[in-house]
Design a protein around this motif. Structure first.
Motif, PDB file in Angstrom:
ATOM      1  N   PHE A 183      -7.497 -12.789  -4.190  1.00 43.00           N
ATOM      2  CA  PHE A 183      -6.397 -12.025  -3.614  1.00 43.00           C
ATOM      3  C   PHE A 183      -6.957 -10.677  -3.173  1.00 43.00           C
ATOM      4  O   PHE A 183      -7.556  -9.948  -3.961  1.00 43.00           O
ATOM      5  N   ILE A 233      -6.656  -6.899  -1.914  1.00 45.83           N
ATOM      6  CA  ILE A 233      -5.829  -5.693  -1.826  1.00 45.83           C
ATOM      7  C   ILE A 233      -6.631  -4.657  -1.056  1.00 45.83           C
ATOM      8  O   ILE A 233      -7.757  -4.323  -1.459  1.00 45.83           O
ATOM      9  N   PHE A 252      -6.756  -4.689   7.222  1.00 41.27           N
ATOM     10  CA  PHE A 252      -5.351  -5.041   7.003  1.00 41.27           C
ATOM     11  C   PHE A 252      -4.987  -6.368   7.665  1.00 41.27           C
ATOM     12  O   PHE A 252      -3.897  -6.894   7.450  1.00 41.27           O
ATOM     13  N   GLN A 253      -5.856  -6.906   8.517  1.00 42.42           N
ATOM     14  CA  GLN A 253      -5.577  -8.217   9.107  1.00 42.42           C
ATOM     15  C   GLN A 253      -6.028  -9.359   8.200  1.00 42.42           C
ATOM     16  O   GLN A 253      -5.597 -10.494   8.372  1.00 42.42           O
ATOM     17  N   ALA A 296      -6.432  -8.800   4.590  1.00 46.16           N
ATOM     18  CA  ALA A 296      -6.003  -8.587   3.208  1.00 46.16           C
ATOM     19  C   ALA A 296      -4.661  -9.258   2.963  1.00 46.16           C
ATOM     20  O   ALA A 296      -3.913  -9.542   3.893  1.00 46.16           O
ATOM     21  N   ASN A 297      -4.340  -9.545   1.680  1.00 42.96           N
ATOM     22  CA  ASN A 297      -3.029 -10.068   1.325  1.00 42.96           C
ATOM     23  C   ASN A 297      -2.021  -8.928   1.217  1.00 42.96           C
ATOM     24  O   ASN A 297      -0.890  -9.042   1.663  1.00 42.96           O
ATOM     25  N   VAL A 298      -2.475  -7.837   0.607  1.00 45.16           N
ATOM     26  CA  VAL A 298      -1.592  -6.687   0.429  1.00 45.16           C
ATOM     27  C   VAL A 298      -2.334  -5.443   0.907  1.00 45.16           C
ATOM     28  O   VAL A 298      -3.535  -5.299   0.665  1.00 45.16           O
ATOM     29  N   GLY A 299      -1.598  -4.580   1.614  1.00 39.33           N
ATOM     30  CA  GLY A 299      -2.226  -3.366   2.125  1.00 39.33           C
ATOM     31  C   GLY A 299      -1.499  -2.113   1.672  1.00 39.33           C
ATOM     32  O   GLY A 299      -0.286  -2.116   1.504  1.00 39.33           O
ATOM     33  N   GLU A 313       0.688  -7.762   3.710  1.00 40.78           N
ATOM     34  CA  GLU A 313       2.012  -7.217   3.394  1.00 40.78           C
ATOM     35  C   GLU A 313       1.790  -5.763   2.978  1.00 40.78           C
ATOM     36  O   GLU A 313       1.065  -5.498   2.010  1.00 40.78           O
ATOM     37  N   MET A 314       2.352  -4.814   3.744  1.00 39.43           N
ATOM     38  CA  MET A 314       2.097  -3.410   3.436  1.00 39.43           C
ATOM     39  C   MET A 314       3.067  -2.911   2.374  1.00 39.43           C
ATOM     40  O   MET A 314       4.281  -3.117   2.484  1.00 39.43           O
TER      41      MET A 314
END
Ligand SMILES: Cc1cc2nc3c(=O)[nH]c(=O)nc-3n(C[C@H](O)[C@H](O)[C@H](O)COP(=O)(O)OP(=O)(O)OC[C@H]3O[C@@H](n4cnc5c(N)ncnc54)[C@H](O)[C@@H]3O)c2cc1C
Lengths: 320, 261
Positions: A281, A283, A294-295, A297-300, B238-239
């Motif tokens: 995962f 982050i 950010f393209q 990653a799962n969470v930004g 997901e931001m």
């Protein structure tokens, strides 16, 4: 259109996954059959394996090709390939060594690190590339009328289904004189580091966004707050600056990792870095909302890591 | 050792956010901060170290316009003794082969034992060093992260995948493209820059290099950038938004859910 070839990479007798990617890439701009090229010493089995992917395989077998010394392989290819050929390679460290010079010797055009192909318009092939470490993409054209060498980024194009019952053509005799002004000596393996980041469940991975050597402490503090299963890893600029040991570098020229959680802190997300992250995962914490990381990653989180990481470490510490 | 190092002035991505212009076909070029291509800086440092040890001279060269002068002076402040600017309207719009052709012509005018370039630059082609070597018929190695000078030949280490290093022996003269991490480029102070501010830098055009203008520039380019664009991203992260406290709470939950805490 000119005859299209795909250079088949192989290691320890096995054909590399990129061979099927090159076939898929070629199919995006030509309907013609694609010929695989297998170069090496004692490569009958590899050529047979490649013939399951390509309808035709050219084999160049010579003791001088036991190690793929780019200068020697180039000579062999120049002697074997017809004028005006289009040759595809996987954009790896070998092709980076070989392909630009090969394009000159074949009299063709050269384009590298291609992430996709949109098709052809006569002799103009439409390519997609990235610039500035992936921050922006470009439409780029290559005129293949006098031939071309095109390096495809590994993993960028989905592999083709390959069920060919191809034939192998032995062109070893045509390879010619392979004397070279560059001699391969040996491969030196890296020294083992003090930690093995491939074993960690959580990687707090820092990039150039950490800005200062002293700031590395904040990543260490976060790792300690998380606990024993965590380690600190990094992107290449941190190793280049000698702030951390090479054994902590993640990427194509570093370690391949597959932790449960990969925290990319101040890392832009270049393909050579992400090429080392094979799952888990992701982050991403970056102060630039448009960072390519950010393209993938799962969470930004859009934040300054120098402020965010200590705040996170404190909260985790309080929890325990 | 006579060493020529090819350098390029590029937008500094550490200082700039690269964004599209309002037409969406080019990057926003106003206010861009430029610097020397990261890889080139390591190449110049390596050349200076070789000359410090073995004697000789380091020359830096670039294909560019008047603004490119600033990167040449920066590398001179670092320790390169000479600089050459290759400038001509005919050079504009060159693709990598065009640039390699121009630089190779410059190499032929000199008497260099070693020609260095960076492994790649802002466009990421990693093409110019290898093309230049092939045009010159010099041996070439890319991604070089170690150089040991012998007499008449050199030993070079190349970076290959997984942190391995491929060692090769090469004949001189040769072309090498340099990978980052080979050394630690020295700091260049304002005083150093001031010292070379008024040094004369020779400028050569196509005629001076004996180049047919039609062999370089936009007309000869077989590889052309059509436009810039931002790709549509299907997935994307997901931001997490909100106050820092909110974000941290959400993040801790996410870390727990994924087995990290
Ligand atoms: C052949 C080859 C092999 C390579 N192998 C590898 C490899 O194995 N591993 C590897 O990592 N690289 C490798 N590279 C280099 C790679 O191309 C990139 O240059 C490198 O990964 C960039 O590292 P970075 O993301 O840390 O730095 P940058 O690309 O400079 O990104 C820094 C990021 O930090 C952000 N940032 C800055 N300050 C802050 C802050 N205060 N808070 C939050 N965010 C901030 C910026 O917005 C930016 O996105 C290789 C290159 C080549 C040519």
């Amino acid at each position: 259109m000119a005859q299209v070839f795909a250079y088949v990479s192989h290691k320890n007798g096995a054909v590399d996954d990129t061979a099927k990617e090159l076939l898929a890439a070629a199919k995006k701009f030509t309907d013609a059959s694609v010929t695989g090229i297998v170069v090496g010493s004692g490569v009958d089995a590899v050529a047979a394996e490649a013939a399951k992917i390509f309808a035709e395989v050219i084999k160049i077998d010579n003791a001088a090709l036991a190690y793929p010394n780019a200068e020697v392989v180039r000579k062999a290819l120049v002697n074997v390939l017809p004028a005006g050929s289009v040759v595809l390679f996987a954009h790896d460290t070998f092709a980076m060594d070989l392909a630009p010079g090969l394009s000159i010797k074949l009299g063709g055009a050269f384009a590298s690190d291609i992430v996709d192909i949109e098709g052809a318009d006569g002799n103009t092939v439409k390519l997609i590339r990235q610039e500035f470490s992936g921050s922006v993409s470009t439409h780029t054209t290559i005129d293949i009328s006098t031939g071309a060498v095109i390096n495809m980024r590994p993993g960028a194009v989905a592999a083709a289904d390959a069920t060919a019952a191809g034939t192998v053509v032995d062109k070893s005799a045509a390879a010619g004189d392979l004397a070279s002004k560059r001699t391969f000596l040996k491969v030196v393996e890296p020294e083992a580091g003090d930690v093995d980041i491939t074993k960690a469940d959580v990687l707090v991975s820092i990039g150039r966004g950490i800005q200062d050597q002293e700031n590395i402490q904040i990543a260490v503090d976060l790792k300690e707050a998380i606990g024993a299963a965590a380690e600190v890893s990094c992107s290449r600029p941190i190793v280049d600056a000698k702030w951390m040991d090479a054994s902590r570098q993640v990427g194509t020229s570093g370690k391949t990792v597959k932790p449960k959680i990969y925290m990319a802190c101040g890392i832009s997300g270049s393909f050579q870095h992400m090429g080392g992250v094979k799952g888990g995962f992701i982050i991403a914490i970056n102060k630039n909302p448009n960072a390519p990381i950010f393209q993938v990653a799962n969470v930004g989180i859009e934040a300054d890591i120098v402020e965010f990481l200590p705040a996170l470490a404190e909260k985790i510490g309080e929890m325990k | 050792m006579e060493i020529l190092v090819c350098v390029k002035r590029v937008p500094d991505t550490a200082e700039n956010e690269i964004v599209l212009n309002s037409d969406g076909n080019d990057i926003e070029r106003d206010d861009l901060v430029y610097s020397v291509n990261e890889w080139d800086n390591y190449a110049v440092e390596e050349a200076i170290r070789i000359v410090e040890e073995k004697g000789g001279c380091v020359t830096v060269v670039t294909v560019g316009d008047d603004d490119a002068d600033e990167v040449l002076r920066r590398e001179m402040a670092m320790g390169a003794e000479k600089a050459i600017l290759l400038k001509d309207d005919a050079f504009e719009g060159s693709d990598a082969k065009g640039i390699a052709t121009i630089l190779a012509a410059c190499v032929k005018k000199g008497n260099y034992d070693l020609v260095l370039s960076g492994a790649q630059a802002d466009q990421g082609f990693a093409a110019v060093g290898g093309m230049m070597a092939a045009i010159l018929d010099y041996p070439y190695a890319s991604l070089v992260n170690k150089i040991e000078i012998g007499s008449g030949n050199i030993t070079v280490g190349r970076e290959i995948e997984g942190g391995n290093q491929e060692m090769n022996e090469m004949a001189l003269p040769c072309v090498l493209s340099i990978q980052t991490g080979i050394n630690e480029p020295r700091y260049v102070g304002v005083r150093g820059i001031r010292k070379v501010a008024s040094v004369d830098i020779p400028v050569f055009g196509a005629g001076d290099l004996g180049l047919d203008a039609a062999s370089v520039g936009e007309g000869a380019a077989k590889v052309k950038r059509v436009d810039y664009f931002i790709p549509e991203t299907g997935e994307g992260a997901e931001m997490l938004t909100g106050s820092t406290d909110d974000i941290i709470s959400k993040l801790i939950e996410i870390m727990k859910a994924n087995g990290g805490l």
